[in-house]
Structures are given as structure tokens and as C-alpha cells.
Design a protein around this motif. Structure first.
Motif, PDB file in Angstrom:
ATOM      1  N   GLY A 103       0.679  -1.141   0.125  1.00  0.00           N
ATOM      2  CA  GLY A 103      -0.036   0.194   0.082  1.00  0.00           C
ATOM      3  C   GLY A 103       0.771   1.271  -0.058  1.00  0.00           C
ATOM      4  N   ALA A 104       1.959   1.328  -0.133  1.00  0.00           N
ATOM      5  CA  ALA A 104       3.047   2.246  -0.108  1.00  0.00           C
ATOM      6  C   ALA A 104       2.736   3.164  -1.305  1.00  0.00           C
ATOM      7  N   GLY A 105       2.354   2.660  -2.394  1.00  0.00           N
ATOM      8  CA  GLY A 105       2.246   3.435  -3.622  1.00  0.00           C
ATOM      9  C   GLY A 105       1.130   4.154  -3.489  1.00  0.00           C
ATOM     10  N   GLN A 106      -0.118   3.950  -2.926  1.00  0.00           N
ATOM     11  CA  GLN A 106      -1.295   4.780  -3.035  1.00  0.00           C
ATOM     12  C   GLN A 106      -1.028   5.936  -1.850  1.00  0.00           C
ATOM     13  N   VAL A 131      -1.256  10.732  -0.706  1.00  0.00           N
ATOM     14  CA  VAL A 131      -1.167  11.533   0.597  1.00  0.00           C
ATOM     15  C   VAL A 131      -0.051  12.288   0.766  1.00  0.00           C
ATOM     16  N   THR A 132       1.198  11.690   0.593  1.00  0.00           N
ATOM     17  CA  THR A 132       2.227  12.493   0.612  1.00  0.00           C
ATOM     18  C   THR A 132       2.646  13.474  -0.608  1.00  0.00           C
ATOM     19  N   PHE A 133       2.230  13.191  -1.795  1.00  0.00           N
ATOM     20  CA  PHE A 133       2.188  14.040  -2.832  1.00  0.00           C
ATOM     21  C   PHE A 133       0.827  14.832  -3.270  1.00  0.00           C
ATOM     22  N   GLY A 134      -0.401  14.372  -2.547  1.00  0.00           N
ATOM     23  CA  GLY A 134      -1.632  14.979  -2.643  1.00  0.00           C
ATOM     24  C   GLY A 134      -2.352  14.807  -4.072  1.00  0.00           C
ATOM     25  N   GLY A 135      -1.864  13.670  -4.586  1.00  0.00           N
ATOM     26  CA  GLY A 135      -2.485  13.263  -5.941  1.00  0.00           C
ATOM     27  C   GLY A 135      -1.827  14.236  -7.166  1.00  0.00           C
ATOM     28  N   MET A 149       8.764   4.700   2.012  1.00  0.00           N
ATOM     29  CA  MET A 149       7.415   4.473   2.394  1.00  0.00           C
ATOM     30  C   MET A 149       7.026   2.837   2.540  1.00  0.00           C
ATOM     31  N   ARG A 150       7.609   2.172   1.444  1.00  0.00           N
ATOM     32  CA  ARG A 150       7.363   0.637   1.359  1.00  0.00           C
ATOM     33  C   ARG A 150       7.958  -0.093   2.548  1.00  0.00           C
ATOM     34  N   GLY A 151       9.021   0.332   2.891  1.00  0.00           N
ATOM     35  CA  GLY A 151       9.676   0.010   4.001  1.00  0.00           C
ATOM     36  C   GLY A 151       8.758   0.014   5.395  1.00  0.00           C
ATOM     37  N   LEU A 152       8.240   1.179   5.482  1.00  0.00           N
ATOM     38  CA  LEU A 152       7.619   1.353   6.577  1.00  0.00           C
ATOM     39  C   LEU A 152       6.114   0.591   6.696  1.00  0.00           C
ATOM     40  N   HIS A 153       5.816   0.706   5.499  1.00  0.00           N
ATOM     41  CA  HIS A 153       4.301  -0.148   5.264  1.00  0.00           C
ATOM     42  C   HIS A 153       4.568  -1.649   5.740  1.00  0.00           C
ATOM     43  N   GLU A 154       5.750  -2.218   5.072  1.00  0.00           N
ATOM     44  CA  GLU A 154       6.081  -3.469   5.567  1.00  0.00           C
ATOM     45  C   GLU A 154       6.135  -3.899   6.964  1.00  0.00           C
ATOM     46  N   LEU A 155       6.749  -3.021   7.786  1.00  0.00           N
ATOM     47  CA  LEU A 155       6.902  -3.013   9.059  1.00  0.00           C
ATOM     48  C   LEU A 155       5.489  -2.936   9.728  1.00  0.00           C
ATOM     49  N   LEU A 156       4.465  -2.103   9.260  1.00  0.00           N
ATOM     50  CA  LEU A 156       3.215  -1.968   9.660  1.00  0.00           C
ATOM     51  C   LEU A 156       2.437  -3.188   9.599  1.00  0.00           C
ATOM     52  N   TRP A 157       2.714  -3.976   8.385  1.00  0.00           N
ATOM     53  CA  TRP A 157       1.828  -5.170   8.255  1.00  0.00           C
ATOM     54  C   TRP A 157       2.349  -6.333   9.198  1.00  0.00           C
ATOM     55  N   TYR A 158       3.695  -6.264   9.671  1.00  0.00           N
ATOM     56  CA  TYR A 158       4.187  -7.428  10.644  1.00  0.00           C
ATOM     57  C   TYR A 158       3.730  -7.065  11.909  1.00  0.00           C
ATOM     58  N   HIS A 186       5.625   7.921  10.875  1.00  0.00           N
ATOM     59  CA  HIS A 186       6.506   8.486   9.753  1.00  0.00           C
ATOM     60  C   HIS A 186       5.803   8.223   8.305  1.00  0.00           C
ATOM     61  N   THR A 187       4.817   7.539   8.500  1.00  0.00           N
ATOM     62  CA  THR A 187       4.304   7.375   7.016  1.00  0.00           C
ATOM     63  C   THR A 187       3.619   8.761   6.678  1.00  0.00           C
ATOM     64  N   ARG A 188       3.241   9.516   7.669  1.00  0.00           N
ATOM     65  CA  ARG A 188       2.559  10.714   7.573  1.00  0.00           C
ATOM     66  C   ARG A 188       3.561  12.035   7.225  1.00  0.00           C
ATOM     67  N   ASP A 189       4.968  11.724   7.186  1.00  0.00           N
ATOM     68  CA  ASP A 189       6.031  12.720   7.195  1.00  0.00           C
ATOM     69  C   ASP A 189       5.863  13.301   5.570  1.00  0.00           C
ATOM     70  N   SER A 190       6.699  14.368   5.678  1.00  0.00           N
ATOM     71  CA  SER A 190       6.967  15.027   4.372  1.00  0.00           C
ATOM     72  C   SER A 190       7.912  14.298   3.566  1.00  0.00           C
TER      73      SER A 190
END
Length: 276
Positions: free
Chosen positions: A74-77, A82-86, A106-115, A142-146
């Protein structure tokens, strides 16, 4: 050994709301997984102007098996909407460099969120739920960071800290096995004959199981975080309650209708339809 886990929808790839970042950001080379060379940051020639893959229904047959087993969690969306506002990298090319740098973080963060989400469903890990909740909250922040903050994040250190916590979770869960579980962490099991092997609650973290024959193997409760199952034969294997198993691991493996998988994951359709 683990309970049902239902990660939030945001941890599942939503390609319709992504600017095809997985088709642009990673580099790949001619191999069994990819038919061509592509440098990092350059769009795959199969990518259409609408951010859709021009050969999506033919990827394996055209030599792009690697695309079928990729998961961005889900890092792609998140990056795109979100990060780039569309604002996409084609119509807003000034965003491209920053967006492409932010995506793997972001992908690394989302993978950690899954686990972490899975770990919080495990009753045996109750003594660690406080620490797990804190780690989950920090990772979500962190996923909400700029884009600049993401680039400055020391993801390696954060991943190391979360991984250490997840290992403690694994040890608590697998401690309930009456016999001593096998420890094959990081083992080279490429092409190994493991038919019918009793791998209940085994530590298979980071194990290389490429092309291994695991038909009929008992993997209930095994910790498989980071294990490489590419072309492993899981026909009739039991992965019920396997710890930290993710969809891309199943997608990369072979299996059949008798393979038992956790209810939160999907049985790859090709397991029933046969090879392409």
C-alpha cells in the motif's frame, strides 16, 4: 498458532490510486524474473500513459514474473495520494525525483506496519503488546511525514529496532511447542528436499528456500519473515498460522489446492490453473 489478522486496507496495494511507482522506481535486470534490463527511475516500456501495465494479463508469459510477485504493502497509494497529494510525476515532473526517493522508504515502513499489525493479533505476544503498540504508532507517524522528512529518516535503524521486537514476539509464540523447534535462520536450503518435513514453529527467518521441495511439509507456526520461497513447491504443505507470511511469498512459490494458507492471505490462482 496465530489468530486471524486483518491488516488495514491501506496496507494492501491499490494500483488504481498509485502512479505506477513500482513500474518506475526499482531497477531490474534480465533474469528468470525479468525479460529486460531497466535502470532505477526509468519507466518500464510496458507502462501506458494511464499508469496501467500494457501486458498485465500476459506478464508471466512475456517474461515478467517478477512483477507478479511484487507487493508495495500500500505504499504506492500512500505516496501518490497522501504524501504528494495526488500530483503525479508525469504532469508535475518536478515531483519525480522526490517521489521516487520517498517510495522505497514508505514501502519499508508499510511492510513493518504489516508485521506489527499481525504481531498485535497474537495472544501469546500479550506481554509485548505495549511495546508493539508504541512501535506501530511511531511507524504510522513516519508514514505521514513530508518527502524531506522521509528522506532524512534512518529507516535501517528503525527497521532494526522493530525487527528485534518482532523476534521477541516470534520466540514467545513458538515457545509453546513441546519439542525444541528447528533453527534454520538464514539457512541455505536452495533446492533442498524437504518433502514431508516437520518444520512446526521452526525459525526460517531469511532462509533461502528457492526451488526447495516442501510438498507435504508441516510449516504450522513457523517464522518465515524474509524467507525466499521463489519456485519452492508447497504442494500439500500446511502453512496454517505461519508467522509473518506475506502474500508475495505465496505468489512466488508453487502450490496446489491442498496447500493450506492463513485465512488472511489469498491462494494464488495459478496454483489451481497450472503454469502459464
Amino acid at each position: 498458532m496465530s489468530g486471524n489478522r486483518e491488516p488495514a486496507a491501506k496496507l494492501r496495494a491499490d494500483c488504481a490510486n498509485c502512479f505506477a511507482l513500482c513500474c518506475v522506481v526499482p531497477a531490474f535486470a534480465v533474469s528468470a524474473d525479468f525479460a529486460i534490463d531497466k535502470p532505477a527511475g526509468r519507466a518500464c516500456p510496458n507502462l501506458r500513459s494511464d499508469f496501467r501495465c500494457g501486458i498485465h494479463s500476459e506478464l508471466p508469459r512475456r517474461g515478467f514474473t517478477g512483477c507478479t510477485v511484487y507487493d508495495c504493502f500500500g505504499a504506492g497509494q500512500q505516496i501518490s495520494q497522501v504524501t504528494f497529494g495526488g500530483h503525479d510525476w508525469r504532469t508535475a515532473p518536478h515531483t519525480a525525483k522526490s517521489m521516487f526517493e520517498a517510495f522505497p522508504i514508505m514501502r519499508g515502513l508499510h511492510e513493518l506496519l504489516w508485521y506489527l499489525t499481525e504481531a498485535l493479533t497474537l495472544p501469546q505476544a500479550h506481554p509485548l503488546h505495549g511495546e508493539l503498540g508504541q512501535a506501530l504508532d511511531e511507524t504510522e507517524r513516519h508514514t505521514r511525514d513530508s518527502p524531506d522528512a522521509l528522506k532524512a529518516l534512518d529507516l535501517a535503524t528503525h527497521r532494526h529496532e522493530v525487527s528485534a521486537l518482532l523476534l521477541r514476539v516470534s520466540e514467545l509464540v513458538r515457545a509453546g511447542v513441546r519439542r525444541k523447534p528447528k533453527d534454520r535462520r538464514g539457512a541455505d536450503l536452495i533446492g533442498a528436499d524437504l518433502r514431508g518435513a516437520d518444520l512446526r514453529a521452526a525459525n526460517l527467518r531469511g532462509a533461502y528456500l528457492i526451488g526447495a521441495d516442501l510438498r507435504g511439509a508441516d510449516l504450522r507456526g513457523a517464522d518465515v519473515i524474509g524467507a525466499d520461497f521463489r519456485d519452492a513447491d508447497l504442494g500439500g504443505a500446511d502453512l496454517t498460522g505461519a508467522l509473518f507470511l506475506i502474500q508475495s511469498q505465496l505468489d512466488a512459490a508453487k502450490g496446489d489446492g491442498a496447500t493450506k494458507v492463513p485465512p488472511s492471505l489469498s491462494r494464488p490462482t495459478r496454483w489451481l490453473s497450472g503454469p502459464d
